[in-house]
Design a protein around this motif. Sequence first.
Motif: not given
Length: 128
Positions: A8, A17, A19, A21, A38, A70-71, A73, A82-84, A86
């Motif tokens: 990703g 942005s 994301r 994985a 992460w 960052f988020s 999930s 995952y690391l989203q 933005n």
Amino acid sequence: QVQLVESGGGLVQAGGSLRLACAASGSGRTFTNYGMGWFRQAPGKEREFVAANTWSGGPTYYADSVKGRFSLSRDNAKNTVYLQMNSLKPEDTAVYYCAAKYGSNWPAILTPSYYDSWGQGTQVTVSS
């Protein structure tokens, strides 16, 4: 140990942005009980903490520099974290690594040396 494969990463303009994985495999243990983290490493700098989660139902911690942008999930059915990311900034440019440790705890999960499994890393480049 568990095998981790990140994906990703890429090149994005500031404000954009991405994301990331991280897919885990090769462990007979329950993925939900793995602490997942992460980290990132920019050229000439030490590896630094970005985000981590002690177990699937546990709290998630973020570095101050990414909090609110960052988020982290998890999809336990896919054994993937995952690391989203933005509102990316040029200073977010680095190689991003995911890490795993079974039965982890806080605050140890904030430290790279605590983890015993690492992915190969994925490059994130943010242009200004």
